[in-house]
Structure formats: C-alpha cells, structure tokens
Design a protein around this motif. Structure first.
Motif, PDB file in Angstrom:
ATOM      1  N   PRO A  39       0.823  -1.213   0.000  1.00 53.45           N
ATOM      2  CA  PRO A  39       0.000   0.000   0.000  1.00 53.45           C
ATOM      3  C   PRO A  39       0.859   1.265   0.000  1.00 53.45           C
ATOM      4  N   LEU A  40       0.337   2.290  -0.629  1.00 48.64           N
ATOM      5  CA  LEU A  40       0.994   3.602  -0.663  1.00 48.64           C
ATOM      6  C   LEU A  40       0.091   4.602   0.044  1.00 48.64           C
ATOM      7  N   ALA A  41       0.496   4.983   1.241  1.00 47.34           N
ATOM      8  CA  ALA A  41      -0.356   5.827   2.077  1.00 47.34           C
ATOM      9  C   ALA A  41      -0.119   7.320   1.873  1.00 47.34           C
ATOM     10  N   LYS A  42       0.993   7.687   1.193  1.00 50.25           N
ATOM     11  CA  LYS A  42       1.334   9.104   1.065  1.00 50.25           C
ATOM     12  C   LYS A  42       1.810   9.405  -0.356  1.00 50.25           C
ATOM     13  N   PRO A  43       1.604  10.631  -0.832  1.00 54.64           N
ATOM     14  CA  PRO A  43       1.979  10.973  -2.209  1.00 54.64           C
ATOM     15  C   PRO A  43       3.455  10.749  -2.526  1.00 54.64           C
ATOM     16  N   HIS A  44       4.354  11.045  -1.578  1.00 49.58           N
ATOM     17  CA  HIS A  44       5.772  10.900  -1.901  1.00 49.58           C
ATOM     18  C   HIS A  44       6.154   9.435  -2.095  1.00 49.58           C
ATOM     19  N   LEU A  45       5.425   8.518  -1.431  1.00 45.24           N
ATOM     20  CA  LEU A  45       5.695   7.093  -1.641  1.00 45.24           C
ATOM     21  C   LEU A  45       5.284   6.666  -3.047  1.00 45.24           C
ATOM     22  N   ARG A  46       4.200   7.237  -3.530  1.00 42.42           N
ATOM     23  CA  ARG A  46       3.763   6.948  -4.897  1.00 42.42           C
ATOM     24  C   ARG A  46       4.780   7.476  -5.908  1.00 42.42           C
ATOM     25  N   GLU A  47       5.316   8.652  -5.656  1.00 44.99           N
ATOM     26  CA  GLU A  47       6.314   9.226  -6.566  1.00 44.99           C
ATOM     27  C   GLU A  47       7.560   8.345  -6.642  1.00 44.99           C
ATOM     28  N   ILE A  48       8.009   7.846  -5.493  1.00 43.47           N
ATOM     29  CA  ILE A  48       9.169   6.948  -5.482  1.00 43.47           C
ATOM     30  C   ILE A  48       8.856   5.677  -6.256  1.00 43.47           C
ATOM     31  N   ALA A  49       7.675   5.104  -6.011  1.00 38.12           N
ATOM     32  CA  ALA A  49       7.297   3.861  -6.681  1.00 38.12           C
ATOM     33  C   ALA A  49       7.218   4.041  -8.194  1.00 38.12           C
ATOM     34  N   LEU A  50       6.720   5.170  -8.645  1.00 40.71           N
ATOM     35  CA  LEU A  50       6.622   5.417 -10.085  1.00 40.71           C
ATOM     36  C   LEU A  50       8.003   5.476 -10.731  1.00 40.71           C
ATOM     37  N   ARG A  51       8.973   6.035 -10.019  1.00 44.04           N
ATOM     38  CA  ARG A  51      10.329   6.089 -10.561  1.00 44.04           C
ATOM     39  C   ARG A  51      10.941   4.692 -10.683  1.00 44.04           C
ATOM     40  N   GLN A  52      10.486   3.771  -9.851  1.00 42.21           N
ATOM     41  CA  GLN A  52      11.051   2.424  -9.845  1.00 42.21           C
ATOM     42  C   GLN A  52      10.468   1.520 -10.927  1.00 42.21           C
ATOM     43  N   VAL A  53       9.403   1.953 -11.581  1.00 38.46           N
ATOM     44  CA  VAL A  53       8.795   1.144 -12.645  1.00 38.46           C
ATOM     45  C   VAL A  53       9.800   0.875 -13.763  1.00 38.46           C
ATOM     46  N   ALA A  54      10.477   1.911 -14.205  1.00 38.39           N
ATOM     47  CA  ALA A  54      11.459   1.760 -15.285  1.00 38.39           C
ATOM     48  C   ALA A  54      12.649   0.914 -14.835  1.00 38.39           C
ATOM     49  N   ASP A  55      13.021   1.019 -13.553  1.00 32.44           N
ATOM     50  CA  ASP A  55      14.128   0.204 -13.049  1.00 32.44           C
ATOM     51  C   ASP A  55      13.799  -1.287 -13.148  1.00 32.44           C
ATOM     52  N   ALA A  56      12.561  -1.658 -12.822  1.00 33.93           N
ATOM     53  CA  ALA A  56      12.155  -3.059 -12.920  1.00 33.93           C
ATOM     54  C   ALA A  56      12.161  -3.530 -14.364  1.00 33.93           C
ATOM     55  N   ASP A  57      11.750  -2.666 -15.292  1.00 35.55           N
ATOM     56  CA  ASP A  57      11.750  -3.037 -16.706  1.00 35.55           C
ATOM     57  C   ASP A  57      13.147  -3.430 -17.177  1.00 35.55           C
ATOM     58  N   VAL A  58      14.164  -2.796 -16.602  1.00 34.29           N
ATOM     59  CA  VAL A  58      15.547  -3.072 -16.996  1.00 34.29           C
ATOM     60  C   VAL A  58      16.151  -4.206 -16.175  1.00 34.29           C
ATOM     61  N   ASN A  59      15.961  -4.160 -14.859  1.00 32.87           N
ATOM     62  CA  ASN A  59      16.702  -5.049 -13.963  1.00 32.87           C
ATOM     63  C   ASN A  59      16.001  -6.358 -13.634  1.00 32.87           C
TER      64      ASN A  59
END
Length: 384
Positions: free
Chosen positions: A95-115
C-alpha cells in the motif's frame, strides 16, 4: 568414520548444501543437534521478497537470479517425491499511504523493466490506483499500491520436508538428528560428535544458523578473538498463524514491516518482528501482540481471527549483515554458510551451490557478491 563432507546444521542452508553435494557425487554426513528445522528455518512466514529494483548492484542481481531459479528447483523435487513445498509466485501488494511514496514507486517502474529480467521473461513493478475492495484499510491505500510480480511464498516447513525427503533417497547421504558437534578441527577436517564419534572429512560446511557464530569465534587465537568482534549475532523474530479464510492466490500483503501471507494449507501467516534486545529468544510476548494489532489495522478481514500458533526464534545475522558464504580465510577446508537473517530462504539454494562448486574444484560458476564472501566479514565492525 570417514566421509567427503560433513554438514553441520539441518536448517535451510545445511539441507541445500547436502543436496548439492550429493548431486555432485560426494558422500555426505549431515548432523543436526536437535531436529530438522528446529531453528529459524522452521518458522511460519515463507516470504520470498526481492529487493527494490532501483540502485542495482551485484547483491541484488544475485538475489534476483536466486528467486527466479528457486521455482524450478522446487518443481523438480516435487515431481520426484509427490510432496508440496507450498510454493507460489503470488506477487506482492504494498500500500501507498502518502503521495511521496507513490512518486518513489513510479520512478522504480522503469528500473524493474531493466533489472527484473531473466532472458525473455520480465517481472513488473506496477503502480496501481486502487486495490481490491475491502482488502486493505482505506487509509493505507490513499495513494494506491505497488504490485510486484517477482515476490513469491513457500511453506518453510513444507520445503524442509521436501528437501529431507529427497535427501533420504540419495545414495551416500546420512542425516543424524539429535547429534551435536562437540569439536571441530578445520585444519585436519575432523569433527567430534556429542556421542564421541570422530568423523574425518575432506571438507566441513558450517550451516548451524546462530549456533555457527560461537563455533567460528572459538577457532580464533585468544589474542585475535579479543581484537576481532563476534562473527555474528541472533536477531529474534516472532510470527503467528491465524485461522482465517483468505484466498491463497492473494499476493503477499506487506506494509511497514508487517507481512500477511495466505498459505495453500490454510491459515494466514503474520510476521515478523526483528528484535536485537530480548530476554528469551524462544518465547512470544507483547511484541507479537503489537504486530498482530498492526496486521488487523492493515487488513480488516483479520479482525477476530483466532491464533492457531505463535512462533519465536533467532535468525542469524553475520557481522557484515549480508550472508556469510564460502571458505573461511584461515581454514580452507571449513566452509561457512550462514548469516542471511532476512533473505535466506530465497537464496539458500544458490549460496549452497556456490559453496559446493568451490569444494568440488569447479571454480565459481555462481559468483558470490563480494559482500557475501567470508573475507569481507572478518574484521568488519559489528556495529556497522
């Protein structure tokens, strides 16, 4: 008595070491002071959780490769025995309870695509706007959730039983429970058992969980032992199993240190604490009660569910925090396999394979990250 390899410890590390050694054609004696899985390996949770896909390094790559390969290892043994280890790649919801956690998670989407790729197969780190109705308390999913496709779960006791069953069919393998190791002479490859039996082995694998650390420290000269910190310590964990009907196909539910895992055999595992200070390593107490209260606030379906079992045990944390694997720098016939207190179940098979390949003189087909190697642990500050 003579044998090619003595494995000390009948937990997840020792069983995998014995299995890989037997597959390599070695004669193996596995000794366990109590019963198989009597230590930290015999817990309830079974979460196989990857590191986040960002800031990639050799340690994360090793864990990724291990998590991907474990399913094939388990399916092979299940086909041989007809038993089930309760393995399922369910994924994980965070779960993402706060906006900044969502922002971090969105940045990690591309990392998963690569790694998070193994050949043509990829595993997504997806950010969801909503989760299934009623699954989480509404306040913890104010900004959606992450769905991680890589995470999986296994029945810890089911996997131990599976490994033990396979080993029981393999020639040259002997398992002795209720048999402690009284003395180790790594220079001579000699192990004296509690009943006085003297075993001469080509190599020794020390995989006794937290019990490994005093044995390792006892090998040091007195003057070195005073200067060098302890090789590791125990981190207490507490968990519970609840009688509640959640779909076993559900993803692992995880938030703020709380895991909620539905298993195929029924019941839901809740875990786990990480305690550095404790009075009794094997008893449950108010900290487990607090954990259960957090789980109920996270997942309303758990309200009022009876507790079937409470569990507490010590997980081994090596001095450098990462697992400790490979030959002891001072004793090349002694191979250490312990210390991965949070990630052991998902990587034990690869660690053990790397150690056994080294014993068999096959080089390093599976390269260990530098921070996992024994030489990186010795001399590292225990307060790191």
């Amino acid at each position: 008595m003579k044998t090619d390899l003595v494995v000390i410890g009948g937990g997840i590390m020792g069983l995998w070491a014995a299995l890989h050694a037997a597959r390599a054609g070695l004669e193996v004696l596995l000794v366990e002071r109590a019963t198989i899985g009597a230590g930290a390996s015999g817990g309830l949770l079974g979460a196989l959780m990857p590191h986040t896909p960002d800031r990639w390094n050799d340690k994360k790559q090793f864990q990724f490769d291990a998590l991907v390969s474990l399913e094939g290892e388990i399916r092979r043994m299940e086909a041989e025995t007809g038993l089930s280890a309760g393995y399922r790649r369910t994924g994980r919801l965070i779960p993402l309870a706060k906006p900044h956690l969502r922002e971090i998670a969105l940045r990690q989407v591309a990392d998963a695509d690569v790694n998070w790729r193994s050949g043509e197969v990829g595993f997504a780190w997806g950010v969801l706007d909503t989760t299934p109705d009623g699954l989480f308390s509404s306040d913890v999913v104010a900004d959606g959730a992450v769905f991680d496709q890589l995470a999986a779960r296994v029945s810890p006791r089911g996997l131990l039983q599976l490994l033990t069953s396979v080993l029981g069919t393999m020639p040259g393998v002997t398992i002795r429970e209720g048999c402690a190791s009284r003395e180790i002479d790594p220079r001579q490859g000699r192990v004296v058992l509690a009943d006085g039996t003297v075993v001469h082995a080509g190599n020794i694998v020390l995989a006794a969980g937290v019990g490994s650390f005093p044995l390792i420290d006892g090998l040091q000269p007195v003057e070195d032992a005073k200067a060098r910190p302890a090789s590791g310590t125990g981190v207490k964990g507490q968990a519970a199993r609840l009688a509640v009907d959640l779909d076993p196909a559900l993803p692992i539910l995880y938030s703020d240190g709380v895991y909620v895992i539905a298993h195929d055999t029924g019941g839901v595992a809740i875990g786990s604490t990480s305690e550095m200070d404790y009075a009794d390593p094997l008893s449950t107490d108010h900290r487990l009660d607090d954990l259960l209260a957090k789980a109920v606030r996270l997942v309303p379906a758990l309200v009022g569910a009876p507790v079937i079992e409470r569990w507490a045990g010590l997980r081994p944390r090596a001095v450098g925090r990462d697992p400790m694997a490979g030959p002891h720098p001072d004793y090349p016939r002694l191979h250490l396999l312990t210390g991965g207190f949070k990630i052991s179940f998902g990587i034990a098979h690869r660690l053990a394979q790397a150690v056994v390949e080294r014993i068999c003189g096959r080089g390093e087909a599976i390269a260990l990250p530098l921070s996992f190697r024994c030489e990186s642990h010795f001399g590292v500050s225990a307060r790191r």
